[in-house]
Design an enzyme around this catalytic site. Structure first.
Site, mmCIF file in Angstrom:
data_model
loop_
_atom_site.group_PDB
_atom_site.id
_atom_site.type_symbol
_atom_site.label_atom_id
_atom_site.label_comp_id
_atom_site.label_asym_id
_atom_site.label_seq_id
_atom_site.Cartn_x
_atom_site.Cartn_y
_atom_site.Cartn_z
ATOM 1 N N ARG A 76 51.011 51.283 43.039
ATOM 2 C CA ARG A 76 51.065 49.934 43.590
ATOM 3 C C ARG A 76 52.412 49.309 43.271
ATOM 4 O O ARG A 76 52.978 49.543 42.208
ATOM 5 C CB ARG A 76 49.991 49.041 42.958
ATOM 6 C CG ARG A 76 48.617 49.159 43.584
ATOM 7 C CD ARG A 76 47.677 48.125 43.010
ATOM 8 N NE ARG A 76 47.483 48.286 41.597
ATOM 9 C CZ ARG A 76 48.016 47.498 40.676
ATOM 10 N NH1 ARG A 76 48.762 46.458 41.013
ATOM 11 N NH2 ARG A 76 47.783 47.719 39.398
ATOM 12 N N TYR A 216 50.225 54.819 49.737
ATOM 13 C CA TYR A 216 49.576 55.149 48.465
ATOM 14 C C TYR A 216 48.569 54.114 47.963
ATOM 15 O O TYR A 216 48.865 52.917 47.921
ATOM 16 C CB TYR A 216 50.632 55.357 47.365
ATOM 17 C CG TYR A 216 50.099 56.172 46.209
ATOM 18 C CD1 TYR A 216 50.224 57.560 46.206
ATOM 19 C CD2 TYR A 216 49.429 55.572 45.147
ATOM 20 C CE1 TYR A 216 49.706 58.317 45.157
ATOM 21 C CE2 TYR A 216 48.912 56.322 44.108
ATOM 22 C CZ TYR A 216 49.060 57.696 44.117
ATOM 23 O OH TYR A 216 48.543 58.446 43.098
ATOM 24 N N LYS A 225 42.088 46.727 46.565
ATOM 25 C CA LYS A 225 42.661 45.562 45.886
ATOM 26 C C LYS A 225 42.864 44.383 46.841
ATOM 27 O O LYS A 225 42.668 43.232 46.466
ATOM 28 C CB LYS A 225 43.998 45.926 45.243
ATOM 29 C CG LYS A 225 43.936 47.109 44.309
ATOM 30 C CD LYS A 225 42.943 46.923 43.195
ATOM 31 C CE LYS A 225 43.063 48.087 42.214
ATOM 32 N NZ LYS A 225 42.126 47.969 41.108
ATOM 33 N N HIS A 245 38.126 42.437 38.532
ATOM 34 C CA HIS A 245 38.622 43.801 38.274
ATOM 35 C C HIS A 245 37.771 44.395 37.144
ATOM 36 O O HIS A 245 38.238 44.526 36.012
ATOM 37 C CB HIS A 245 40.100 43.707 37.876
ATOM 38 C CG HIS A 245 40.823 45.012 37.837
ATOM 39 N ND1 HIS A 245 41.994 45.197 37.136
ATOM 40 C CD2 HIS A 245 40.556 46.215 38.404
ATOM 41 C CE1 HIS A 245 42.427 46.433 37.285
ATOM 42 N NE2 HIS A 245 41.568 47.077 38.042
ATOM 43 N N SER A 267 44.785 47.867 34.561
ATOM 44 C CA SER A 267 44.930 49.202 35.131
ATOM 45 C C SER A 267 45.281 50.210 34.036
ATOM 46 O O SER A 267 46.102 49.923 33.163
ATOM 47 C CB SER A 267 46.034 49.208 36.196
ATOM 48 O OG SER A 267 45.730 48.257 37.187
ATOM 49 N N CYS A 269 43.556 51.268 31.504
ATOM 50 C CA CYS A 269 43.133 50.919 30.146
ATOM 51 C C CYS A 269 41.703 51.338 29.860
ATOM 52 O O CYS A 269 41.100 50.881 28.884
ATOM 53 C CB CYS A 269 43.305 49.428 29.901
ATOM 54 S SG CYS A 269 45.026 48.969 29.670
ATOM 55 N N ASP A 292 35.756 49.939 38.975
ATOM 56 C CA ASP A 292 37.002 49.187 39.181
ATOM 57 C C ASP A 292 36.804 47.736 39.618
ATOM 58 O O ASP A 292 37.555 46.872 39.213
ATOM 59 C CB ASP A 292 37.875 49.913 40.204
ATOM 60 C CG ASP A 292 39.340 49.501 40.132
ATOM 61 O OD1 ASP A 292 39.902 49.478 39.013
ATOM 62 O OD2 ASP A 292 39.927 49.180 41.175
ATOM 63 N N ARG A 384 45.853 60.784 41.085
ATOM 64 C CA ARG A 384 44.484 60.262 41.198
ATOM 65 C C ARG A 384 43.552 61.244 41.893
ATOM 66 O O ARG A 384 43.987 62.062 42.698
ATOM 67 C CB ARG A 384 44.508 58.958 42.010
ATOM 68 C CG ARG A 384 45.394 57.856 41.430
ATOM 69 C CD ARG A 384 44.586 56.734 40.891
ATOM 70 N NE ARG A 384 45.409 55.783 40.125
ATOM 71 C CZ ARG A 384 44.871 54.754 39.478
ATOM 72 N NH1 ARG A 384 43.582 54.529 39.500
ATOM 73 N NH2 ARG A 384 45.631 53.936 38.785
#
Ligand code: GTP
Ligand code: SPV
Ligand code: MN
Length: 603
Positions: A76, A216, A225, A245, A267, A269, A292, A384
Site C-alpha cells: 500500500r 497490488y 481498505k 481494522h 498492519s 502486528c 483484518d 501475501r
C-alpha cells in the site's frame, strides 16, 4: 460488443455509469463478471498463458498460482492515498487531503484512454453476507484480471450481487486502472502498473473511489481498505456504527462457555496470527471469524455485534510456519494465489520463516535464482497469500451469520519493545478510548530491518480512517449514548513484543497468547475483583490469576512483562500529548481530561 455487456446489466444507474466510464477509459472490450468458478478458471488460464500467473505443482498446492509483481508495486502507498472533501478540516490532519474538483480534473486526465488495448471487467461485489443488515454493495471497474481473480476470493462476487441490488443506485462506485494502456498492439508486461502516477482517491460527496497505477493489495482490491474501512468508517460515523481494522475471534473456555473478541493491531502486528491461534492451554479453543476488518453495530439488546465484511484472507506470508500459524498453512494448501513469495524447484512456495533452512535452488520473488549470500530475502517481506475464508480449519460456525456475533472485549495492540505491558485493562470506557487513541507501534524498515521508528497509529486506523480522526475519537466516546440499554464490551491493550535488556522477546507469543485471552475472558465475567491490580494506566493481572502453567517464565521475566515504569509512562504520556495537539479544536476534551488524570497519578 456494447450489446453483450449491456444485456447483462438491467439496472439503469449501473448502465449509465458504466457507459460514461467506457467513454472515458476507452477499453477494447467490456466483460461483466458472473463470479462463477468456471469464469475464475478461464481468467486464470489467460493470466497463465500471458505469463502473469504461474501455476504451482498441484500435488503441493492444488489449483493455486504464483504472481510476481513489478518490484515498484509491492505494498500500500499511504503517501498517494487521498480523502477528498470540500473542507480540509473534514479530512483532518492524519489524511492526505485534496479538493474534490481538483482531484476530479486530475483523475479525468489520468483515466482518459487508460484502458486502451485492454478489457474492462465489471466486478459486482458485496461486503458482508448479502442478506446481512450490514451488507454494502460495490462495483469495481478494473482492467486487471489479477484483481478480478483476487476479488473473487476476497469478496462475495458475481451476479447475485446485481440481483440483490435490483434497480436501486445503492452501490459504491469503484474505479481501478493499472494505468498502462496498450497502444497500437503493444505487448503487455507481466505486471502492468504505473507507480509514478499512482493515486488512490476517496470522495465524501458520492462515496466513490478512484485508484490508478497499482495492481497490488489494498491499492487495487478496492473492497478491502477503500470500501470496508475508508468509505465505511465515514458512513459509520454518520449512521451510528463502526468500521474497524480488527480481527474477530470466538474464544471457548474449558467449561464450553464462549465469548467473542475483536482486536485492532496495526498492519503486520499479528492480527492474522491471533485470528487463527492454536491454543497451548488444554480445553481452550479459538475460532476465526475475520483477520483484518470488523464492522460493529448495536443490536436491539444494546450489545455490539460484529461481522467480517470480507470473504477471504490476504495474509502476510513471511513468518507463517507450522509453529507460528499452522491453521494459516492449512488454509493455503489449495485454491490460493501467492504474490511475491519464492518458488521451490518442485513447484511449491517458500518464504522466510516457513522452514528453518531454505530449500536448495529457490527462485526469488522477482523470478531470479536466489543467492543466499547476497543477504536479500527470497520472498518479499510484504508477500501475501490470498485464500478463501472457508478454507480456514478453525473457522467459527457463525462466520457468515448475517447478524454477526456479540462482542465481549475489544483489544488494542501494537509492537512495542518497552513501556507497554503484556496486557492492560482499561479503567472505564473513556480510558479505553484513550488507550485506542494513544496507540503507537514500531515499524521496522522493510529491507534493512534496523531502524526502529515508533509511529502513533490511533486504533490501528491511521491509514484507514476516512474522515477527521478527532471526530472519530468523538464517535467512539459517544458510543455509550448510541446503544440503547448499553452493554458495551470491555477494552484491553496487549503487547506481545516487549523485550528484555538483551533484545530478546520476553513473551513466547503465538499459541501462548491464549493465556492473555484467558485472563481477558475471565475479566469479562462478573466475579473478577481479585484478579487484577489497579495502576494509573489500567488494570494488570495479579500473578495468581494469570495462567503460567507449563511455561518456563522466571519471576523477573514475569515482572518485566507486566511492569509499569513511571518514567517510561511519563515519556509515553508526553509523546501522546504532543501528538494529540495536531488535532486542534476538533480534539475531544474528554481525552485531555483522561490524559491529565493519568499524568497526575503517575507523578
Ligand atoms: P496485516 O495483514 O498487514 O494487517 O498484518 P497482521 O496484523 O495480520 O499481522 P500478522 O498476523 O500477519 O503478523 C505479522 C508479523 O508478526 C509476522 O511476521 C508474525 O510472525 C509476527 N507475529 C504475530 N504474532 C506474534 C507473536 O505473538 N509474537 C511475535 N514475536 N511475533 C508475532
Ligand atoms: C494492511 O496493510 O493492513 C493489509 C494489507 O491488510 S493491504 O490489503 O494491502 O492493505
Ligand atoms: Mn490489515
Amino acid at each position: 460488443m456494447e450489446e453483450s455487456w449491456s444485456s447483462k446489466i438491467v439496472n439503469p444507474y449501473v448502465k449509465s455509469w458504466i457507459t460514461e466510464f467506457i467513454n472515458l477509459a476507452t477499453p477494447d472490450n467490456v466483460y461483466v463478471c458472473s463470479g462463477s468458478n468456471e469464469e475464475y478458471d478461464q481468467i486464470a488460464s489467460k493470466l497463465v498463458a500471458s505469463g502473469s500467473l504461474l501455476p504451482l505443482n498441484p500435488e503441493k498446492k492444488f489449483h493455486s498460482f504464483l504472481a510476481r509483481s513489478d518490484a515498484r508495486d509491492v505494498a500500500r502507498v499511504e503517501k498517494k492515498t487521498f480523502i477528498c472533501a470540500v473542507n480540509k478540516e473534514d479530512v483532518g490532519p492524519t489524511n492526505n487531503w485534496e479538493d474534490p474538483e481538483v482531484m476530479r480534473l486530475k483523475l479525468s486526465n489520468l483515466f482518459n484512454g487508460c484502458m486502451k488495448g485492454r478489457t474492462l471487467y465489471v466486478v459486482p461485489f458485496c461486503m458482508a453476507n448479502l442478506k446481512s443488515p450490514f451488507a454494502l454493495i460495490g462495483i469495481e471497474l478494473t482492467d486487471s484480471p489479477y484483481v478480478v481473480c483476487s476479488m473473487k476470493i476476497m469478496t462475495r462476487m458475481g451476479s447475485e450481487v446485481l440481483d440483490e441490488l435490483g434497480e436501486t443506485n445503492n452501490f459504491i462506485k469503484c474505479h481501478h486502472s493499472v494505468g498502462q494502456p496498450l497502444l497500437n498492439g503493444q505487448k503487455d508486461v507481466q505486471w502492468p502498473c504505473n507507480p509514478e502516477k499512482l493515486v488512490i482517491a476517496h470522495f465524501h460527496d458520492d462515496l466513490s473511489i478512484w485508484s490508478y497505477g497499482s495492481g497490488y493489495g489494498g491499492n487495487a482490491l478496492l473492497g478491502k481498505k477503500s470500501v470496508s474501512l475508508r468509505i465505511a468508517s465515514y458512513k459509520a460515523k454518520n449512521e451510528g456504527w463502526l468500521a474497524e481494522h480488527m480481527l474477530i475471534i470466538g474464544v471457548t473456555n474449558p467449561e464450553k462457555k464462549k465469548k467473542y473478541f475483536a482486536a485492532a493491531f496495526p498492519s503486520a502486528c499479528g492480527k492474522t496470527n491471533l485470528a487463527m491461534l492454536k491454543s497451548t492451554l488444554p480445553g481452550w479453543k479459538v475460532e476465526c471469524i475475520g483477520d483484518d476488518i470488523a464492522w460493529l453495530r448495536f443490536g436491539s439488546n444494546g450489545k455490539l455485534y460484529a461481522v467480517n465484511p470480507e470473504y477471504g484472507f490476504f495474509g502476510v506470508a513471511p513468518g507463517t510456519s507450522a509453529k507460528t500459524n499452522p491453521n494459516a498453512l492449512k488454509a493455503c494448501e489449495k485454491n490460493s494465489i501467492f504474490t511475491n513469495v519464492a518458488l521451490t524447484n518442485d513447484g511449491d512456495v517458500w518464504w522466510e520463516g516457513l522452514t528453518e533452512c531454505p530449500p536448495a535452488n529457490l527462485i526469488d520473488w522477482q523470478g531470479n535464482l536466489w543467492i543466499k549470500e547476497k543477504g536479500l530475502p527470497a520472498a518479499h517481506p510484504n508477500s501475501r497469500f490470498t485464500v478463501p475464508l472457508s478454507q480456514c480449519p478453525v473457522l467459527d460456525p457463525l462466520w457468515d451469520s448475517p447478524e454477526g456475533v456479540p462482542i465481549s472485549a475489544i483489544i488494542f495492540g501494537g509492537r512495542r519493545k518497552d513501556t507497554i505491558p503484556l496486557v492492560l485493562e482499561s479503567l472505564s470506557w473513556r480510558h479505553g478510548v484513550f488507550m485506542g487513541a494513544g496507540m503507537s507501534s514500531e515499524t521496522t524498515s522493510a529491507v534493512e530491518d534496523v531502524d526502529v521508528v515508533i509511529r502513533h497509529d490511533p486504533f490501528a486506523m491511521l491509514p484507514f480512517c476516512g474522515y477527521n480522526m478527532a471526530d472519530y475519537f468523538r464517535h467512539w466516546l459517544a458510543l455509550p449514548d448510541i446503544g440503547n440499554d448499553v452493554n458495551l464490551p470491555k477494552i484491553f491493550g496487549v503487547n506481545w513484543f516487549r523485550k528484555d535488556n538483551q533484545g530478546k522477546y520476553l513473551w513466547p507469543g503465538f499459541g501462548d497468547n491464549i493465556r492473555v485471552l484467558e485472563w481477558i475472558f475471565n475479566r469479562t465475567e462478573e466475579f473478577s475483583e481479585k484478579s487484577a491490580i489497579r495502576t494509573p494506566v489500567g488494570f494488570v493481572p495479579s500473578r495468581d490469576f494469570f495462567n503460567l502453567s507449563g511455561l518456563q517464565l522466571t519471576n523477573s521475566d514475569f515482572k518485566a512483562l507486566f511492569e509499569i515504569k513511571s518514567n517510561e509512562w511519563l515519556d509515553e504520556i508526553h509523546s501522546i500529548k504532543n501528538y494529540f495537539e495536531i488535532f486542534g479544536e476538533h480534539f475531544p476534551p474528554a481525552l485531555s481530561k483522561e490524559l491529565n488524570r493519568i499524568e497526575l497519578e503517575l507523578k
